[in-house]
Design a protein around this motif. Structure first.
Motif, short mmCIF file in Angstrom:
data_model
loop_
_atom_site.label_atom_id
_atom_site.label_comp_id
_atom_site.label_asym_id
_atom_site.label_seq_id
_atom_site.Cartn_x
_atom_site.Cartn_y
_atom_site.Cartn_z
N TRP A 78 0.87 -1.18 -0.38
CA TRP A 78 -0.21 -0.20 -0.13
C TRP A 78 0.75 1.27 0.10
CZ3 TRP A 78 -4.81 0.67 -1.36
CH2 TRP A 78 -5.25 1.14 -1.07
N ARG B 41 -4.82 -1.02 -8.35
CA ARG B 41 -5.91 -1.60 -8.59
C ARG B 41 -5.98 -2.86 -8.16
NH1 ARG B 41 -6.71 3.74 -8.74
NH2 ARG B 41 -6.23 5.02 -10.24
N GLU C 245 -6.56 -2.02 -4.01
CA GLU C 245 -8.42 -1.47 -3.61
C GLU C 245 -9.71 -2.69 -4.54
OE1 GLU C 245 -7.41 3.34 -5.11
OE2 GLU C 245 -8.15 2.01 -6.66
N ALA C 246 -9.23 -3.45 -5.07
CA ALA C 246 -9.97 -4.07 -4.96
C ALA C 246 -10.06 -5.38 -4.17
CB ALA C 246 -9.58 -4.77 -6.55
N TYR C 247 -8.79 -6.19 -3.36
CA TYR C 247 -8.85 -6.84 -1.93
C TYR C 247 -9.25 -5.78 -1.04
CZ TYR C 247 -7.11 -8.95 0.93
OH TYR C 247 -6.55 -10.18 2.23
N ARG C 248 -8.74 -4.48 -1.28
CA ARG C 248 -9.32 -4.07 0.30
C ARG C 248 -11.22 -3.57 -0.07
NH1 ARG C 248 -8.69 1.69 -0.17
NH2 ARG C 248 -10.41 1.69 -1.68
N ASP C 249 -11.53 -3.34 -0.80
CA ASP C 249 -12.94 -3.24 -1.38
C ASP C 249 -13.75 -4.85 -0.92
OD1 ASP C 249 -12.77 -0.64 -1.76
OD2 ASP C 249 -12.95 -0.55 -4.25
N ARG C 250 -12.80 -5.63 -1.65
CA ARG C 250 -14.20 -6.42 -1.35
C ARG C 250 -13.72 -7.46 0.74
NH1 ARG C 250 -11.52 -11.71 -4.71
NH2 ARG C 250 -10.20 -11.67 -3.40
N GLU D 185 -14.12 -5.04 2.68
CA GLU D 185 -14.88 -4.50 3.19
C GLU D 185 -16.42 -4.61 3.28
OE1 GLU D 185 -14.28 -0.56 2.01
OE2 GLU D 185 -12.10 -0.22 3.62
#
Length: 482
Positions: A457, A472, A475-480, A482
């Motif tokens: 990060w 990206r 971010e995709a991993y973080r958003d999933r 959450e």
């Protein structure tokens, strides 16, 4: 016929990149070294594989990239200048001479004996030179085997009589066949299909399974196969060759009979179905090993089954990773190990130690120089499943990057990152798309060092570059999560 005998600390059989590095590193460790080679110093990679193939591929891929750049398409739409492409390939292959390699070997104080070397008992090598002489070499410490691989031919009736191409003919030919049949679906097969279709051949790709590049992520093979078909390659899956013949004489077309009952006619046929160890005639039987087999090694590259541990094997011949860069890595590690053992020094085999083979087990990088490029390192999802490893899979469409839009209009690509669900470390990465080969080292560092999501990060990618895919994916991993 004259005889001579010489003694060295280390004898290396094979002067490809792995052999050259092993001789160099043992010499740097203070040992006397000699290398034995029957062909050209630099081996398959320099003259019939990596370097000439990429010289042929570069103009093909560059033109494909240019056709996707607004304002440049009209310039790129014409045919390739084939004589110039071949001339550049010849220059890269140094016109199949190895004078510069010989000079380098002298500069690092490694001796050279040209000829066919065969083991003749423990620590003994007999070389039959090109002049018909016999030279006996004795190793005080080690014989290192770096003889590489040769084409593995399938058992097909008539194959011996049709003079099939191997990677050597495919990378060295200076005439474009009107029709070329390629048997195989691996890296050599798809790269050479890319080259020869662009140079003007009508290429038929005959694949035994239902995908190309079947050791990589499935989406990689699908994207490459689709691109080949768009370029005009006739890709046929789930077919095998049952018979081949030049029915009307040695220079007539090759008639290829398929398992489906269909047939293909080509001017040349390229066999790209795999590699076999180049160990059939190096005297393995004199030291209790089976001729023609892979040389199984331990994690210090000692060949198993050899009393007193005097034989090492690096590069393709040990079957760990059939790639030049990995063979060179093995040779660097093995050279340091041989030097330490010769001085009775302890080995540092901890993960980051000078004598550790860590990268062989966790982070083997590979590039396929097609259109699109394919790069991967570490685990794939199939490999994770086969070994029972739990992984989190994160995918991203590279077309959504500002960097890819800058790179080419209509960019198509995909990225996949595999993470350890408990530790959050990177276990594997695959990129497919134009220009992604330059992302591979960053992926290799991430896998080798077991970088965590939290660490990555704070590794900021420049905007607008394709390397922003790292952000990206995170971010995709973080958003999933959450």
């Amino acid at each position: 016929m004259s005889d001579s005998s010489r003694t060295y600390d280390v004898i290396v059989l094979g002067a490809g990149p792995a052999g050259e590095n092993l001789a160099d590193r043992t010499r740097a460790a203070g040992l006397t070294s000699v290398i034995v080679e029957n062909e050209l110093l630099g081996g398959e990679c320099s003259f019939w594989a990596c370097e000439p193939s990429k010289a042929l591929l570069r103009p093909v891929v560059a033109r494909a990239d240019a056709l996707r750049v607004p304002g440049f398409r009209r310039t790129a739409e014409g045919p390739l200048d084939i004589p110039t492409v071949f001339a550049h390939r010849d220059k890269i292959a140094v016109n199949w001479t190895d004078d510069d390699q010989v000079d380098w070997l002298k500069s690092v104080s490694v001796d050279l004996v040209r000829g066919h070397g065969r083991l003749d008992g423990p620590r003994q090598v007999v070389v039959e030179t090109r002049e018909g002489d016999s030279v006996r070499l004795t190793a005080r410490q080690v014989v290192g085997v770096a003889t590489g691989t040769v084409t593995a031919f399938p058992d097909v009736p008539g194959l011996d009589s049709v003079r099939p191409w191997t990677n050597r003919e495919a990378t060295a030919a200076s005439e474009v066949p009107d029709r070329l049949a390629i048997v195989g679906g691996g890296v050599v097969a798809v790269e050479m299909a890319t080259v020869w279709q662009a140079l003007g051949s009508q290429v038929t790709l005959l694949v035994r399974g239902n995908e190309v590049l079947n050791r990589m992520e499935p989406f990689a093979g699908k994207m490459v196969a689709a691109s080949l078909e768009e370029a005009g390659v006739d890709v046929r899956f789930e077919v095998t060759v049952t018979e081949v013949a030049r029915r009307d004489g040695p220079d007539s077309p090759v008639h290829i009979t398929l398992s489906t009952g269909d047939s293909v006619t080509a001017d040349e046929i390229l066999i790209a179905t795999g590699r076999a160890p180049h160990t059939a005639d190096i005297g393995l039987e004199t030291v209790g090993l089976t001729p023609g087999g892979w040389l199984e090694v331990d994690d210090t590259y000692r060949v198993k089954g050899i009393e007193d541990g005097w034989m090492y094997a690096v590069g393709d011949v040990n079957h760990r990773a059939l790639m030049t860069h990995q063979g060179k890595y093995q040779a660097r590690i093995a050279g340091a190990i041989i030097g330490a053992r010769a001085q009775d020094e302890p080995l540092d085999t901890e993960k980051w130690g000078a004598h550790s083979s860590t990268a062989d087990h966790t982070a083997v990088p590979q590039v396929v120089f097609t259109d699109p490029d394919v790069t991967c390192v570490g685990l794939t999802t199939a490999r994770a499943e086969a070994t029972g490893r739990q992984v989190d899979v994160v995918d991203f469409d590279l077309a959504h990057l500002a960097g890819s839009v800058q790179y080419a209009e209509g960019y198509r690509g995909k990225a996949r990152m595999l993470l350890d669900p408990e530790r959050g470390t990177v276990l594997g990465v695959t990129f497919v798309g134009p220009g992604v080969q330059e992302l591979l080292y960053s992926a290799t560092v991430a896998v080798t060092t077991e970088a965590t999501v939290e660490q990555l990060w704070h590794a900021v990618p420049a905007f607008p570059t394709i390397s922003e895919v790292w952000l990206r994916l995170l971010e995709a991993y973080r958003d999933r999560a959450e």
